[in-house]
Design an enzyme around this catalytic site. Sequence first.
Site, PDB file in Angstrom:
ATOM      1  N   HIS A  46      -4.149  -6.034  -5.987  1.00 45.18           N
ATOM      2  CA  HIS A  46      -5.079  -6.952  -5.341  1.00 45.18           C
ATOM      3  C   HIS A  46      -6.291  -7.140  -6.243  1.00 45.18           C
ATOM      4  O   HIS A  46      -6.869  -6.153  -6.717  1.00 45.18           O
ATOM      5  CB  HIS A  46      -5.576  -6.373  -4.011  1.00 45.18           C
ATOM      6  CG  HIS A  46      -4.530  -6.250  -2.959  1.00 45.18           C
ATOM      7  ND1 HIS A  46      -4.611  -6.909  -1.748  1.00 45.18           N
ATOM      8  CD2 HIS A  46      -3.380  -5.530  -2.902  1.00 45.18           C
ATOM      9  CE1 HIS A  46      -3.559  -6.612  -1.001  1.00 45.18           C
ATOM     10  NE2 HIS A  46      -2.802  -5.763  -1.685  1.00 45.18           N
ATOM     11  N   TYR A 212       3.169  -7.937  -0.062  1.00 46.10           N
ATOM     12  CA  TYR A 212       2.568  -9.207  -0.468  1.00 46.10           C
ATOM     13  C   TYR A 212       3.323  -9.816  -1.651  1.00 46.10           C
ATOM     14  O   TYR A 212       4.076  -9.141  -2.359  1.00 46.10           O
ATOM     15  CB  TYR A 212       1.088  -9.035  -0.825  1.00 46.10           C
ATOM     16  CG  TYR A 212       0.767  -7.948  -1.834  1.00 46.10           C
ATOM     17  CD1 TYR A 212       0.644  -8.216  -3.193  1.00 46.10           C
ATOM     18  CD2 TYR A 212       0.538  -6.635  -1.422  1.00 46.10           C
ATOM     19  CE1 TYR A 212       0.321  -7.228  -4.112  1.00 46.10           C
ATOM     20  CE2 TYR A 212       0.205  -5.637  -2.322  1.00 46.10           C
ATOM     21  CZ  TYR A 212       0.108  -5.935  -3.665  1.00 46.10           C
ATOM     22  OH  TYR A 212      -0.205  -4.948  -4.564  1.00 46.10           O
TER      23      TYR A 212
END
Length: 383
Positions: A46, A212
């Site tokens: 991230h 994700y």
Amino acid sequence: MGKARIAVIGAGLGGTVAAALLQRNGFDVRLYEQAKVFSRLGAGIHLGPNVMKVMRRLGCEETVDAMGSHPDFWFSRDGKTADTIAQIPLGDYALKTYGARYVTVHRGDFHALMASAVQPGTIDFGKCLKRLENNGSEVRLIFTDGTIETADIVVGADGVNSKVREHLLGAEPPRYTGYVAHRAVFPASLLGDNPYDMCAKWWSEDRHMMAYYVTKERDEYYYVTGVPQAEWPEGVSMMESSRDEMREAFTDFHPDVQSLIDVTPSVTKWPLFERDPLPLWGRGRIVLLGDACHPMKPHMAQGAAMAIEDAAMLTRCLIEMGSADYTGAFALYEANRAERASKVQLVSHNNTWLRSNEDPAWVFAYDVFDVPLASFSRQIAEA
């Protein structure tokens, strides 16, 4: 005195960003990496707005934007029912509110970009640090291949088992947290027609799965877990796991999680380590950053971000004080990083981040280049 020679030990994300930023500001940098080559490891990462602002300074923001996925929300879901327990707006909201986008990307792709951001020939591969010798006027770096280099300043960005940290504070193994992380990345085509979230964390009382996309095309999907495991064999950095082990670990979770496990081609398992906040971040000509300084559970998805912020703040402080006053620069750096890094360490340890609809601005809105600099004690700097 000519231009200070800075040796960065470890060409991970923190080390490469430090080298790239220092070079862009006129410093003479060499980067020493124990691996012989870089590989595209199967992991995601991230990059929150706090990191993307550093990418902006490196001139890489648009490239990262183009390679990564841009989730509109961070969803926190009940592991058993899939009910939404938190929905944190990202996307255009993050750009408007925090000053940059939120991107999820393949760690290997991002690391390759950061390695390309340093000047050609900066990285020396196959250099495993054996020990340091600080003779006052310079530091000698002795490597296991028998070579010896010298530098005026040494930056330890060599990870949780840092040799540089050991030189400063003595040998002390990091603490195994009692948790492991399973990692798997695979073609998104294996998901079939099931509409998976762009970014979601599935929670239960004692374990979780974060999932994700890691490419702009959304053609690769990734998950990482936090699962209790009482022991981990000493000296083992990772091991292969299996779908059967994953099914056992997530037996009560929602069918969407079971489907993710069912299509996983392969999965690895990694131990999670921590250290208590260190009594010092640097001494003399030597300073630490990233996991060498504050290893943490990855449960906030901010571990690499803290290393990147460290690299940027260290650069800022060396510019502010001048490399000749390295003791002042290092004290200023620690004064402006220790509290924030320790807070992120603690929240990561507790694994509470974004489990409810909290305001993440204290992390995402932070701009390492614009935050006012806290003062430091000159006595501490020269101790």
